[in-house]
Design a protein around this motif. Structure first.
Motif, PDB file in Angstrom:
ATOM      1  N   GLN A  80       0.834  -1.187   0.000  1.00 61.62           N
ATOM      2  CA  GLN A  80       0.000   0.000   0.000  1.00 61.62           C
ATOM      3  C   GLN A  80       0.875   1.244   0.000  1.00 61.62           C
ATOM      4  OE1 GLN A  80      -2.626  -0.336   3.338  1.00 61.62           O
ATOM      5  NE2 GLN A  80      -3.892  -1.913   2.381  1.00 61.62           N
ATOM      6  N   ASP A  81       0.432   2.239  -0.730  1.00 59.05           N
ATOM      7  CA  ASP A  81       1.168   3.496  -0.798  1.00 59.05           C
ATOM      8  C   ASP A  81       0.166   4.618  -1.035  1.00 59.05           C
ATOM      9  OD1 ASP A  81       2.698   5.767  -1.827  1.00 59.05           O
ATOM     10  OD2 ASP A  81       4.395   4.385  -1.869  1.00 59.05           O
ATOM     11  N   PRO A  82      -0.106   5.455  -0.025  1.00 54.64           N
ATOM     12  CA  PRO A  82      -1.111   6.513  -0.177  1.00 54.64           C
ATOM     13  C   PRO A  82      -0.742   7.550  -1.225  1.00 54.64           C
ATOM     14  CG  PRO A  82       0.141   6.796   1.859  1.00 54.64           C
ATOM     15  CD  PRO A  82       0.516   5.465   1.312  1.00 54.64           C
ATOM     16  N   LYS A  92      -5.955  -0.105  -6.741  1.00 52.43           N
ATOM     17  CA  LYS A  92      -6.648  -0.394  -5.478  1.00 52.43           C
ATOM     18  C   LYS A  92      -7.230  -1.798  -5.556  1.00 52.43           C
ATOM     19  CE  LYS A  92     -11.050   1.632  -6.973  1.00 52.43           C
ATOM     20  NZ  LYS A  92     -12.097   2.642  -6.660  1.00 52.43           N
ATOM     21  N   ASP A  93      -7.752  -2.284  -4.436  1.00 55.87           N
ATOM     22  CA  ASP A  93      -8.352  -3.627  -4.369  1.00 55.87           C
ATOM     23  C   ASP A  93      -7.398  -4.681  -4.936  1.00 55.87           C
ATOM     24  OD1 ASP A  93     -10.632  -2.417  -3.362  1.00 55.87           O
ATOM     25  OD2 ASP A  93     -11.555  -2.217  -5.341  1.00 55.87           O
ATOM     26  N   MET A  94      -6.182  -4.711  -4.405  1.00 53.48           N
ATOM     27  CA  MET A  94      -5.172  -5.642  -4.910  1.00 53.48           C
ATOM     28  C   MET A  94      -5.600  -7.094  -4.678  1.00 53.48           C
ATOM     29  SD  MET A  94      -1.554  -3.754  -3.990  1.00 53.48           S
ATOM     30  CE  MET A  94      -1.944  -3.512  -2.262  1.00 53.48           C
ATOM     31  N   LYS A  95      -5.420  -7.932  -5.703  1.00 55.65           N
ATOM     32  CA  LYS A  95      -5.843  -9.329  -5.654  1.00 55.65           C
ATOM     33  C   LYS A  95      -4.685 -10.291  -5.413  1.00 55.65           C
ATOM     34  CE  LYS A  95      -9.929  -7.878  -6.981  1.00 55.65           C
ATOM     35  NZ  LYS A  95     -11.046  -7.773  -6.015  1.00 55.65           N
ATOM     36  N   VAL A  96      -3.460  -9.805  -5.384  1.00 53.33           N
ATOM     37  CA  VAL A  96      -2.293 -10.671  -5.258  1.00 53.33           C
ATOM     38  C   VAL A  96      -1.484 -10.280  -4.037  1.00 53.33           C
ATOM     39  CG1 VAL A  96      -2.146 -11.166  -7.730  1.00 53.33           C
ATOM     40  CG2 VAL A  96      -0.958  -9.170  -6.791  1.00 53.33           C
ATOM     41  N   LYS A  97      -0.621 -11.207  -3.608  1.00 58.12           N
ATOM     42  CA  LYS A  97       0.249 -10.983  -2.466  1.00 58.12           C
ATOM     43  C   LYS A  97       1.695 -11.281  -2.846  1.00 58.12           C
ATOM     44  CE  LYS A  97      -3.331 -12.234   0.912  1.00 58.12           C
ATOM     45  NZ  LYS A  97      -3.692 -13.167   2.012  1.00 58.12           N
ATOM     46  N   THR A  98       2.604 -10.763  -2.072  1.00 57.46           N
ATOM     47  CA  THR A  98       4.026 -10.992  -2.310  1.00 57.46           C
ATOM     48  C   THR A  98       4.335 -12.489  -2.291  1.00 57.46           C
ATOM     49  OG1 THR A  98       4.575  -8.880  -1.272  1.00 57.46           O
ATOM     50  CG2 THR A  98       6.361 -10.497  -1.494  1.00 57.46           C
TER      51      THR A  98
END
Length: 270
Positions: free
Chosen positions: A146-148, A170-176
């Motif tokens: 996340q980065d505002p 926004k609403d990211m669907k993936v992870k590291t």
């Protein structure tokens, strides 16, 4: 009663024959031996499969899933990070030091009194609506944070030092750490404080060994096209008006350094 006695009598006579019990014994032994062979063979095949998988991973240094991703990636063409390219529009171009003065000025992002070079392209829908941001290439998610200021960031690693970056989402669907395939949905387009004029968009970058490349030069091209990219020459002697090509500064790095760029002015004839 007589019929039942006859049946019992015939059954007793059958078992009195010499060959009956040896035949039963041989049939039982054959069945038992067959079952033992089948059990041993099944166990050996399973062990061989496990050893083959383990050896394959040791030799390549990657799991089977990694191999599939890399093999597919080698045959992929670089795609825009949208599902329907015909409905998309590039609202901010890549800052290319070799471009004309007008093109350079169009690729500058105005941040108050500061002008910053766009190290990627900003893509939006022609009707201004939100859209799903998809993976341009198959690869492994190196970072999803996340980065505002930038509107959240997703970085995906590929072969040969190639990395694709997706900002203003926004609403990211993936992870590291996750593996994605080309066309997988990563997030939804969004906005950023850094480039408010772009409105709802995705900021997309392509980098090789941390050197920013112009994505437009590679859209529709095979992945092998990155092999032809030469290391940029040293441009340290250039003035601030001419941004060093391939400095590797992302939008985030630019905001941290606070480097000011003024749009170039045409020289007037004396």
């Amino acid at each position: 009663m007589r019929e039942e006695e006859k049946k019992r009598s015939s059954l007793k006579n059958f078992f009195k024959k010499r060959w009956v019990f040896p035949a039963i014994y041989l049939a039982s032994a054959a069945l038992l031996i067959s079952m033992l062979f089948w059990y041993q063979s099944a166990g050996k095949n399973t062990a061989d499969d496990q050893n083959l998988t383990k050896n394959s991973k040791n030799l390549t240094g990657m799991s089977g899933e990694d191999s599939v991703v890399e093999v597919n990636q080698a045959f992929e063409n670089v795609a825009m990070p949208v599902k329907n390219e015909d409905e998309a529009n590039i609202v901010t171009q890549f800052f290319d030091t070799k471009a004309s003065t007008e093109e350079k000025e169009a690729a500058l992002i105005v941040d108050g009194s500061t002008y910053r070079p766009n190290m990627g392209v900003d893509i939006a829908m022609k009707d201004g609506s939100e859209f799903e941001v998809v993976a341009s290439l198959s690869g492994k998610v190196d970072s999803a944070r996340q980065d505002p200021l930038l509107g959240n960031v997703i970085e995906i690693e590929h072969e040969n030092g190639i990395k694709t970056i997706y900002q203003s989402v926004k609403d990211m669907k993936v992870k590291t750490g996750e593996h994605v395939k080309q066309g997988d949905v990563l997030a939804t387009s969004g906005t950023s404080q850094f480039n408010k004029e772009a409105k709802t968009h995705v900021h997309f970058e392509i980098r090789k060994d941390n050197t920013a490349l112009n994505p437009i030069d590679f859209f529709g091209q095979p992945f092998t096209a990155f092999e032809k990219v030469e290391k940029p020459a040293d441009t340290s002697g250039e003035t601030n008006n001419e941004v060093e090509e391939g400095t590797g500064d992302s939008e985030q790095e630019q905001t941290e350094t606070g480097k000011e760029l003024q749009p170039e002015k045409k020289e007037t004839e004396e």
